[in-house]
Design an enzyme around this catalytic site. Structure first.
Site, PDB file in Angstrom:
ATOM      1  N   TYR A  43     -14.006  13.088 -47.359  1.00 25.50           N
ATOM      2  CA  TYR A  43     -13.881  12.263 -48.566  1.00 25.50           C
ATOM      3  C   TYR A  43     -12.710  11.282 -48.426  1.00 25.50           C
ATOM      4  O   TYR A  43     -12.848  10.078 -48.656  1.00 25.50           O
ATOM      5  CB  TYR A  43     -13.689  13.197 -49.763  1.00 25.50           C
ATOM      6  CG  TYR A  43     -13.439  12.473 -51.053  1.00 25.50           C
ATOM      7  CD1 TYR A  43     -14.490  11.861 -51.734  1.00 25.50           C
ATOM      8  CD2 TYR A  43     -12.148  12.391 -51.588  1.00 25.50           C
ATOM      9  CE1 TYR A  43     -14.255  11.178 -52.916  1.00 25.50           C
ATOM     10  CE2 TYR A  43     -11.912  11.719 -52.763  1.00 25.50           C
ATOM     11  CZ  TYR A  43     -12.966  11.114 -53.438  1.00 25.50           C
ATOM     12  OH  TYR A  43     -12.740  10.444 -54.596  1.00 25.50           O
ATOM     13  N   TYR A  45     -11.340  10.316 -45.680  1.00 20.34           N
ATOM     14  CA  TYR A  45     -11.639   9.366 -44.609  1.00 20.34           C
ATOM     15  C   TYR A  45     -12.542   8.248 -45.135  1.00 20.34           C
ATOM     16  O   TYR A  45     -12.282   7.060 -44.911  1.00 20.34           O
ATOM     17  CB  TYR A  45     -12.327  10.080 -43.434  1.00 20.34           C
ATOM     18  CG  TYR A  45     -12.753   9.117 -42.359  1.00 20.34           C
ATOM     19  CD1 TYR A  45     -11.840   8.643 -41.422  1.00 20.34           C
ATOM     20  CD2 TYR A  45     -14.063   8.624 -42.314  1.00 20.34           C
ATOM     21  CE1 TYR A  45     -12.222   7.723 -40.454  1.00 20.34           C
ATOM     22  CE2 TYR A  45     -14.450   7.703 -41.356  1.00 20.34           C
ATOM     23  CZ  TYR A  45     -13.527   7.253 -40.426  1.00 20.34           C
ATOM     24  OH  TYR A  45     -13.902   6.329 -39.490  1.00 20.34           O
ATOM     25  N   ASP A  46     -13.610   8.644 -45.860  1.00 23.32           N
ATOM     26  CA  ASP A  46     -14.553   7.641 -46.373  1.00 23.32           C
ATOM     27  C   ASP A  46     -13.842   6.641 -47.288  1.00 23.32           C
ATOM     28  O   ASP A  46     -14.095   5.444 -47.228  1.00 23.32           O
ATOM     29  CB  ASP A  46     -15.690   8.318 -47.148  1.00 23.32           C
ATOM     30  CG  ASP A  46     -16.635   9.031 -46.198  1.00 23.32           C
ATOM     31  OD1 ASP A  46     -16.528   8.788 -44.985  1.00 23.32           O
ATOM     32  OD2 ASP A  46     -17.456   9.840 -46.681  1.00 23.32           O
ATOM     33  N   LYS A 122     -16.004  11.593  -8.114  1.00 22.62           N
ATOM     34  CA  LYS A 122     -17.257  10.932  -8.475  1.00 22.62           C
ATOM     35  C   LYS A 122     -17.680  11.553  -9.807  1.00 22.62           C
ATOM     36  O   LYS A 122     -18.089  12.715  -9.864  1.00 22.62           O
ATOM     37  CB  LYS A 122     -18.308  11.167  -7.386  1.00 22.62           C
ATOM     38  CG  LYS A 122     -19.610  10.468  -7.674  1.00 22.62           C
ATOM     39  CD  LYS A 122     -20.511  10.530  -6.462  1.00 22.62           C
ATOM     40  CE  LYS A 122     -21.817   9.792  -6.679  1.00 22.62           C
ATOM     41  NZ  LYS A 122     -22.599  10.295  -7.790  1.00 22.62           N
ATOM     42  N   LYS A 321     -20.996  14.341  -1.444  1.00 26.75           N
ATOM     43  CA  LYS A 321     -21.562  15.160  -2.525  1.00 26.75           C
ATOM     44  C   LYS A 321     -21.176  16.625  -2.324  1.00 26.75           C
ATOM     45  O   LYS A 321     -21.338  17.150  -1.221  1.00 26.75           O
ATOM     46  CB  LYS A 321     -23.098  15.034  -2.538  1.00 26.75           C
ATOM     47  CG  LYS A 321     -23.605  13.641  -2.854  1.00 26.75           C
ATOM     48  CD  LYS A 321     -23.284  13.182  -4.264  1.00 26.75           C
ATOM     49  CE  LYS A 321     -24.094  13.824  -5.342  1.00 26.75           C
ATOM     50  NZ  LYS A 321     -25.414  13.306  -5.565  1.00 26.75           N
TER      51      LYS A 321
HETATM   52  S1  IVH Z   1     -18.036   3.183  -6.871  1.00 24.53           S
HETATM   53  C1  IVH Z   1     -20.390  -0.522  -5.474  1.00 24.53           C
HETATM   54  N1  IVH Z   1     -16.634   5.140  -7.849  1.00 24.53           N
HETATM   55  O1  IVH Z   1     -21.789   7.061  -8.640  1.00 24.53           O
HETATM   56  C2  IVH Z   1     -19.653   0.727  -5.693  1.00 24.53           C
HETATM   57  N2  IVH Z   1     -18.959   5.094  -8.316  1.00 24.53           N
HETATM   58  O2  IVH Z   1     -24.039   7.127  -6.509  1.00 24.53           O
HETATM   59  C3  IVH Z   1     -19.929   1.319  -6.952  1.00 24.53           C
HETATM   60  N3  IVH Z   1     -19.709   6.913  -9.748  1.00 24.53           N
HETATM   61  O3  IVH Z   1     -23.823   4.416  -9.642  1.00 24.53           O
HETATM   62  C4  IVH Z   1     -19.701   2.742  -7.076  1.00 24.53           C
HETATM   63  N4  IVH Z   1     -17.768   7.879 -10.025  1.00 24.53           N
HETATM   64  O4  IVH Z   1     -22.234   5.272 -11.344  1.00 24.53           O
HETATM   65  C5  IVH Z   1     -17.847   4.589  -7.741  1.00 24.53           C
HETATM   66  N5  IVH Z   1     -15.278   6.807  -8.659  1.00 24.53           N
HETATM   67  C6  IVH Z   1     -16.468   6.249  -8.596  1.00 24.53           C
HETATM   68  C7  IVH Z   1     -17.585   6.797  -9.227  1.00 24.53           C
HETATM   69  C8  IVH Z   1     -18.824   6.194  -9.050  1.00 24.53           C
HETATM   70  C9  IVH Z   1     -19.047   7.913 -10.346  1.00 24.53           C
HETATM   71  C10 IVH Z   1     -21.176   6.710  -9.846  1.00 24.53           C
HETATM   72  C11 IVH Z   1     -21.609   5.292 -10.116  1.00 24.53           C
HETATM   73  C12 IVH Z   1     -22.661   4.964  -9.076  1.00 24.53           C
HETATM   74  C13 IVH Z   1     -22.956   6.302  -8.480  1.00 24.53           C
HETATM   75  C14 IVH Z   1     -23.275   6.100  -7.012  1.00 24.53           C
END
Ligand code: IVH
Length: 672
Positions: A43, A45-46, A122, A321
């Site tokens: 409330y 917040y709104d 990643k 990976k």
């Molecule tokens: S660099 C041209 N750095 O991984 C270089 N990508 O399999 C662009 N991703 O589609 C990628 N963490 O969405 C990069 N530290 C990171 C990342 C990353 C996640 C994703 C990104 C890309 C996919 C590639």
């Protein structure tokens, strides 16, 4: 106009109040959505939020794209517009071992002996680009196929990590990974479970499902985050200075208010690269976000140009990976469930264990052969992992850890649901209950009928299906369409509102279309792709019911087994009766997809004016489905102009060039 001039005629107290409200609203919205730790009531917040909205309406000169009111309130869209990326959004080449990674490093060092690498997590989310013009966020887009993505601007504005404005009026595009923090994911799934909705398999799917929402308010409620990992194009500095390295770029982006990648190092040494990968692997479980590997990329931007790009991936980076995460836990029991087709499937009940982003307490054991091959006993310690990062599975047992209490598992000889004897056919691994009236098969069949790729009936989860069957309200899928909301509301733990929502969702499912309906029927061997092929060939449910073996075998990818499953299904009187009742209930039993063919191959159409019943997009889809082309302008190469009301210069031009002008009706006749 300077800020001072703009504010000149406005009471300074108003200016101060607006600033204060913006600060407060941003803070409290973040506490609510991101941290799930509201400090004030909804409330309060709104009141604060609407006071700000009113003041901004009253003093438009004080509007500011950085105001938190710009984060929400976008309208619900019909579809996302397409965005052509100014700089292609490439993906990365994956490597799965240190050997493969060493090959990459050696290859780079042949050209660049001194190469320095950025080694960074990643993030397991979805890639997104953000475009700022003169310091204001103007566009957010998904990666799509790397060349064309979808415009999700309204949705990215709801992400608190994304600055709506930059401290300097720069024009630039950055790229990052949108993700759902683990605590947000846990809360979301717990809430969905309580509401009987389907659960997201992992934070990545949840993030993708939340960003690609046509209603930005849904995205706002999902509290997404982003890590920026790349500078795509534009100016990072007002004086045009260009950064020399990736590290410098990310430091500058952090200075501009972006949430940049954490946990990265910069090094030329192979040992340090491998060490950081190992460290990230150990850290993985304790991070607040999912990572699925480590990206190793050249730090010096000039070196990246030297190495260049491959077809869809750069030569200056790879993604290492992680192998699927595995854990050892105790298998406390093996339960047997009966599936839609009567197959008995053993499931391992596990002591709960955190695995790849979720807590796992069950894993499929497939069939008795699987259990025997892996020598799995009840009370064994077992190694578990997630197949394809989604479905938990038992990899192996650890007989060396047994203490003598373990017992061998035996398949039941009668169905655990209906008590009828079960059978194992010669040469088949599966054990089946063949009782057509088995309640478990009925439940699974209805759950399948309601599932996302089938009739997509939101809220009709396993518990409600069970309750509806036990209450004698449904005996097959067609009974769903006779349900009254009062009957549903009378079930245990069902309120009036949930009952209305459910009957509303059931009503809505009537328009799902033939493709989904055929899949929903649960015909053996007919998945959603085969169902779409059937719908495209036969167009109506009645036609499908009369399909012959010869015709079905002519459908691409339909073999004799698939064809016989279809013929067999429609030869059972109870299935035919079910189909007739679905037709009577008002389910759409016609195909919603445009019929495909080559009637317009080589022909170019131009659409102009307002057509009586089709939108121009719909007309274009129909034309393209028949191999025709749709062009935006009339020329001597145009074959037909389809003209509706208030057609303008295109119509005049067509007439002057003598090109046939047709109506929507003519077009429909040509398609018929
Ligand atoms: S660099 C041209 N750095 O991984 C270089 N990508 O399999 C662009 N991703 O589609 C990628 N963490 O969405 C990069 N530290 C990171 C990342 C990353 C996640 C994703 C990104 C890309 C996919 C590639």
């Amino acid at each position: 106009m300077s800020e001072k001039d703009e504010y000149m005629n406005i009471d300074p107290a108003v200016v101060r109040r607006i600033r204060e409200l913006r600060r407060q609203v941003e803070h409290h919205a973040k506490m609510y959505h991101v941290y799930d730790a509201p400090e004030i009531s909804d409330y309060e917040y709104d009141r604060m939020y609407y006071e700000l909205v009113h003041l901004e309406e009253q003093y438009p000169a004080l509007d500011d794209p950085a105001s938190p009111t710009h984060r929400v309130g976008g309208k619900v869209l019909d579809k996302f517009d397409k965005v052509v990326h100014a700089v292609r959004m490439d993906s990365l080449t994956d490597v799965f071992s240190f050997e493969e990674l060493s090959d990459f490093l050696s290859h780079v060092r042949e050209t660049l002996p001194e190469a320095v690498f950025s080694v960074e997590p990643k993030i397991d989310g979805l890639s997104c680009s953000l475009r700022y013009e003169h310091g204001v966020l103007v566009q957010g887009a998904t990666r799509g196929d790397g060349v064309v993505g979808e415009d999700v601007t309204q949705n990215v504005k709801t992400i608190f990590d994304i600055p709506l404005t930059l401290p300097e009026p720069l024009t630039l595009t950055v790229r990052g990974e949108v993700y759902m923090p683990r605590p947000v994911f846990e809360r979301l799934n717990a809430k969905r479970e309580a509401e009987g909705l389907s659960l997201f398999a992992n934070p990545r799917n949840a993030a993708a499902g939340s960003l690609r929402q046509l209603d930005p308010n849904v995205t706002a409620s999902r509290a997404l985050s982003i890590f920026i990992f790349n500078f795509q194009e534009g100016n990072l500095y007002a004086d045009g200075h260009a950064p020399l390295t990736h590290t410098e770029t990310l430091d500058r982006l952090a200075e501009l208010g972006f949430h940049v990648l954490e946990e990265r190092i910069c090094t030329a040494e192979t040992e340090q690269i491998l060490g950081h990968i190992r460290r990230l692997g150990e850290l993985r479980d304790n991070l607040a976000y999912d990572i699925d590997g480590v990206v190793i990329k050249i730090d010096k931007l000039a070196d990246r140009i030297t190495l260049g790009e491959g077809t869809n991936t750069p030569r200056w980076a790879v993604a290492y990976k992680f192998p699927p995460e595995q854990k050892i836990t105790r298998l406390t029991d093996i339960q047997v469930a009966v599936g839609r087709t009567g197959v008995l499937t053993p499931t391992a009940i596990l002591e709960p264990v955190r695995l790849a982003g979720t807590t796992v307490s069950r894993a499929t054991l497939h069939n008795l052969d699987f259990i025997r091959e892996r020598d799995i006993h009840i009370l064994d310690y077992v190694t578990v992992q997630k197949a394809g990062d989604i479905i938990p599975e038992v990899v192996c047992a650890h007989p060396e850890k047994r203490d003598g209490r373990e017992t061998e598992f035996h398949m039941p000889t009668v169905c655990p649901s209906c008590g009828e004897p079960v059978f194992r056919e010669e040469g088949e691994a599966a054990v089946r209950c063949t009782n057509a009236a088995c309640p478990a098969q009925l439940s699974r069949g209805i759950e399948h009928f309601a599932s996302k790729d089938a009739m997509d009936i939101d809220g009709l989860g396993p518990q409600i299906v069970e309750a509806l069957i036990s209450a004698g309200l449904i005996r097959d899928a067609a009974d769903l369409y006779d349900l009254k909301s009062e009957q549903v509301a009378a079930l245990d733990r069902m309120g009036e509102k949930s009952a209305l929502n459910l009957t509303g969702a059931i009503e809505k499912s009537k328009s799902a279309g033939l493709e989904r309906l055929l899949y929903a029927l649960g015909i053996r061997n007919i998945g959603s792709v085969a169902a779409a092929a059937l719908a495209a060939r036969y167009r109506t449910l009645e036609n499908c019911m009369a399909a012959t073996m010869d015709e079905l075998c002519d459908i691409p990818d339909f073999g004799e087994i698939t064809a016989s499953c279809v013929v067999n299904f429609f030869s059972h009187p109870q299935n035919v009766a079910l189909c007739h009742r679905l037709i009577q209930a008002g389910c759409l039993t016609k195909s919603t997809a445009a019929p495909t063919g080559d009637r317009f191959a080589g022909k170019t159409f131009v659409l102009t004016g307002t057509l009586p019943s089709l939108t121009r997009d719909q007309a274009a889809t129909l034309i393209k489905a028949q191999g025709g082309k749709v062009s935006g302008s009339v020329s001597s190469k145009t074959d037909y102009v389809v003209a509706g009301e208030a057609a303008g210069s295109k119509l005049t031009k067509a007439q002057s060039l003598g090109i046939p002008v047709i109506s929507e009706d003519d077009l429909r006749q040509m398609l018929a």
